[in-house]
Design an enzyme around this catalytic site. Structure first.
Site, mmCIF file in Angstrom:
data_model
loop_
_atom_site.group_PDB
_atom_site.id
_atom_site.type_symbol
_atom_site.label_atom_id
_atom_site.label_comp_id
_atom_site.label_asym_id
_atom_site.label_seq_id
_atom_site.Cartn_x
_atom_site.Cartn_y
_atom_site.Cartn_z
ATOM 1 N N HIS A 63 0.792 -1.254 -0.136
ATOM 2 C CA HIS A 63 0.147 0.032 -0.071
ATOM 3 C C HIS A 63 1.039 1.167 0.175
ATOM 4 O O HIS A 63 0.356 2.133 0.390
ATOM 5 C CB HIS A 63 -0.968 -0.012 1.249
ATOM 6 C CG HIS A 63 -2.004 -0.892 1.348
ATOM 7 N ND1 HIS A 63 -2.397 -1.726 2.296
ATOM 8 C CD2 HIS A 63 -2.558 -1.527 -0.034
ATOM 9 C CE1 HIS A 63 -3.344 -2.566 1.830
ATOM 10 N NE2 HIS A 63 -3.622 -2.517 0.578
ATOM 11 N N HIS A 64 2.092 1.281 -0.319
ATOM 12 C CA HIS A 64 2.983 2.222 -0.309
ATOM 13 C C HIS A 64 2.468 3.401 -1.236
ATOM 14 O O HIS A 64 2.746 4.708 -1.142
ATOM 15 C CB HIS A 64 4.510 2.205 -0.597
ATOM 16 C CG HIS A 64 4.816 1.468 -1.940
ATOM 17 N ND1 HIS A 64 4.408 0.511 -2.588
ATOM 18 C CD2 HIS A 64 5.251 2.347 -2.996
ATOM 19 C CE1 HIS A 64 4.697 0.440 -3.962
ATOM 20 N NE2 HIS A 64 5.350 1.355 -4.114
ATOM 21 N N LYS A 69 -2.535 -2.579 -7.810
ATOM 22 C CA LYS A 69 -3.019 -2.936 -9.231
ATOM 23 C C LYS A 69 -2.283 -4.222 -9.459
ATOM 24 O O LYS A 69 -1.160 -4.875 -8.903
ATOM 25 C CB LYS A 69 -1.957 -1.549 -10.352
ATOM 26 C CG LYS A 69 -2.561 -1.961 -11.551
ATOM 27 C CD LYS A 69 -3.674 -0.992 -12.034
ATOM 28 C CE LYS A 69 -3.979 -1.397 -13.405
ATOM 29 N NZ LYS A 69 -4.881 -2.885 -13.575
ATOM 30 N N LYS A 93 7.416 -4.784 -10.148
ATOM 31 C CA LYS A 93 7.072 -4.604 -11.433
ATOM 32 C C LYS A 93 6.732 -2.911 -11.627
ATOM 33 O O LYS A 93 7.434 -2.334 -12.414
ATOM 34 C CB LYS A 93 6.157 -5.499 -12.138
ATOM 35 C CG LYS A 93 5.826 -5.392 -13.587
ATOM 36 C CD LYS A 93 4.597 -6.179 -13.963
ATOM 37 C CE LYS A 93 4.814 -7.822 -13.597
ATOM 38 N NZ LYS A 93 3.884 -8.699 -14.358
ATOM 39 N N ASP A 98 8.312 2.681 -13.029
ATOM 40 C CA ASP A 98 7.962 4.004 -12.564
ATOM 41 C C ASP A 98 6.416 4.009 -12.853
ATOM 42 O O ASP A 98 6.040 5.125 -13.500
ATOM 43 C CB ASP A 98 8.441 5.049 -13.134
ATOM 44 C CG ASP A 98 9.972 5.034 -12.596
ATOM 45 O OD1 ASP A 98 10.417 4.929 -11.371
ATOM 46 O OD2 ASP A 98 10.986 5.238 -13.572
ATOM 47 N N LYS A 105 -2.904 -8.889 -6.630
ATOM 48 C CA LYS A 105 -3.229 -9.869 -7.681
ATOM 49 C C LYS A 105 -4.480 -10.504 -7.194
ATOM 50 O O LYS A 105 -4.773 -10.835 -5.869
ATOM 51 C CB LYS A 105 -2.066 -10.956 -7.744
ATOM 52 C CG LYS A 105 -2.173 -11.594 -9.015
ATOM 53 C CD LYS A 105 -1.573 -10.819 -10.071
ATOM 54 C CE LYS A 105 -1.423 -11.724 -11.582
ATOM 55 N NZ LYS A 105 -0.579 -10.939 -12.284
ATOM 56 N N SER A 360 -1.863 -0.452 -18.894
ATOM 57 C CA SER A 360 -3.172 -0.232 -17.754
ATOM 58 C C SER A 360 -2.954 1.060 -17.090
ATOM 59 O O SER A 360 -4.101 1.724 -16.828
ATOM 60 C CB SER A 360 -2.842 -1.194 -16.859
ATOM 61 O OG SER A 360 -3.594 -2.612 -17.396
HETATM 62 N N1 GLU Z 1 -1.554 -9.330 -15.160
HETATM 63 C C1 GLU Z 1 -0.807 -8.254 -15.774
HETATM 64 C C2 GLU Z 1 0.649 -8.653 -15.105
HETATM 65 O O1 GLU Z 1 0.932 -9.714 -14.407
HETATM 66 C C3 GLU Z 1 -1.130 -6.861 -15.639
HETATM 67 C C4 GLU Z 1 -1.518 -6.073 -14.681
HETATM 68 C C5 GLU Z 1 -2.217 -4.953 -14.907
HETATM 69 O O2 GLU Z 1 -2.332 -4.509 -16.002
HETATM 70 O O3 GLU Z 1 -2.533 -4.326 -13.949
HETATM 71 O O4 GLU Z 1 1.499 -7.569 -15.373
#
Ligand code: GLU
Length: 468
Positions: A63-64, A69, A93, A98, A105, A360
């Protein structure tokens, strides 16, 4: 030789990198840990009237930054350990490229082939409802996206369910990877594969690295093998072959094929659509098992399926000089060491497959801005370019044909901007990894990638003033 569970693998990689950072052990622990884990079960009425209990998870790793996402995976292999590992990878990731999000997930433990479309819709809507009820979804809270077993269709169902229960002006930004008509963005479907290609292209342009593994610079002329022809594997292969690389092997669920003369991707996709299998395509040889493809002679191996494919057992047989990790966690920590010992260049998942979340992020921005990229400036740019071209015509003998005029004065549309933003992000992030590798005299881009992530997340926590 032991191969660890997936979340342990991620943490093992983290620990290896953490020694190169300056953070307090308490802070490192806070970065590593999954902040919230939600495990849910709910009933599904199947088309035949029977009731089945479905199991799902949503893990918010860090939650930083808000929102968190990460994709939602539908697979019979989904479990808590896997979802935690994948959520952690999302945090790292996002930091590496950035993208200003924390990592998360989701997963539902189902094999999509066992359910009808209307059953999948009921599962998706109910799962979304459970997320809403517990505050695990929202434009500023947690934003899902597609992953293995899900796509734009499921994201559309998620948005529709969210909208029914919320009058949030930014509701469209509660999920990404949506169909274009529902606020999706052009270029998202191909984004992960496109990013994989940009990353491999960057790696292949570094002469010193290519010299070390005995390859020429450039993608053109290199041979590659891909494991998995899903969305990511297909698009990565499409751009690789488009740039002149030769696909010599393919592994899919039904088995694997090999043809040193090269496999035509489009023809193979058509063949698979017709026959339901890649086996028997053209002049290719069939390999006894899917995993044998990983051991084929080639310059680049692109695992684009699931995690833990390259393990302590098969790593020593892998001949590829470059491993392009399009999947999440395809190489176990033990396998990584074996591959590195024989000098392979490993392009780590947390960097190489980040293209999906990068686009995204662009989609999320588009949704909260409520305006399509290019809408404001496209025509203005075009008329400015035309004026410049007219001046050039007036001061020189050069006359532009109608086609040239059209081409040279083209104002950027949504897809052009998304693609250019993705390319810029993948190039910049790779340069950062190379700098870290040089700074710490490492021979390992995975450790460099983790150092990059830990530094960026660690600084955020420090600024919150909790840690010394
Ligand atoms: N599921 C993809 C990943 O592992 C995309 C995640 C996203 O776009 O939020 O990077």
């Amino acid at each position: 030789m032991s191969d660890y569970k997936f979340y342990e693998q991620v943490n093992k990689n983290f620990d290896k990198a953490a020694v190169y950072t300056r953070f307090h052990p308490g802070l490192l622990k806070q970065i590593k840990i999954c902040n919230t884990i939600y495990h849910v079960t709910f009933p599904l009425r199947r088309d035949d009237g029977t009731i089945e209990v479905i199991e799902g998870w949503r893990v918010e790793h860090s939650h930083h930054k808000s929102p968190t996402k990460g994709g939602i995976r539908y697979s019979h292999k989904v479990d808590e350990d896997e979802t935690m590992a994948l959520a952690a990878l999302m945090s790292y990731k996002c930091a590496i490229v950035d993208v200003p999000f924390g990592g998360a997930k989701g997963g539902v433990k189902i094999s999509t082939r066992d359910y009808s479309v209307s059953e999948l819709e009921r599962i998706t809507r109910r799962y979304t409802y459970e997320l809403i009820k517990k505050g695990f979804i929202g434009p500023g809270v947690d934003v899902p996206a597609p992953d293995y077993g899900t796509g734009a269709r499921e994201m559309g169902w998620i948005l529709d369910t969210y909208r029914q229960l919320s009058d949030d002006l930014n509701a469209e930004a509660c999920v990404t990877g949506k169909p274009i008509q529902q606020g999706g963005i052009r270029g998202r479907t191909e984004a992960t594969g496109r990013g994989v290609y940009f990353g491999i292209r960057e790696a292949c342009s570094v002469k010193a690295d290519m010299d070390k593994i005995g390859l020429e610079t450039g993608v053109e002329g290199k041979t590659f093998v891909v494991q998995g022809l899903g969305n990511v594997g297909y698009h990565a292969s499409l751009y690789m072959t488009g740039a002149g690389a030769k696909m010599v092997g393919v592994a899919e669920m039904e088995g694997a094929i090999y043809d040193p003369k090269g496999i035509d991707l489009t023809a193979l996709m058509e063949f698979r659509k017709e026959t339901g299998s890649i086996i028997g395509f053209g002049n290719s040889k069939t390999l006894p098992s899917n995993k044998d493809a990983l051991e084929l002679e080639c310059d680049i191996l692109i695992p684009a399926a699931l995690e833990s494919q390259i393990t302590g057992d098969n790593a020593k047989n892998i001949k590829a000089k470059i491993i392009g990790e399009a999947a999440n966690g395809p190489t176990t920590a033990d396998a990584h060491d074996i591959l590195k010992d024989r000098g392979a260049l490993i392009l780590p998942d947390s960097y190489l497959n980040a293209g999906g979340v990068v686009v995204s992020y662009f989609e999320w921005l588009k949704n909260i801005q409520h305006v399509r990229y290019g809408r404001i400036n496209k025509r203005f740019d075009e008329s400015s370019f035309k004026k410049i071209l007219n001046v050039i015509e007036n001061i020189s003998d050069r006359k532009f044909s109608d086609d040239e005029m059209l081409d040279l004065s083209h104002g950027a549309e949504e897809y052009d901007l998304v693609d250019s933003g993705l390319e810029e992000t993948m190039i910049t992030a790779y340069q950062q990894l190379l700098e870290i590798r040089n700074e710490h005299k490492l021979n390992d881009l995975r450790t460099s990638a983790y150092i990059s992530a830990i530094n960026k997340i660690g600084i955020m926590y420090e600024q919150m003033g909790i840690f010394p």
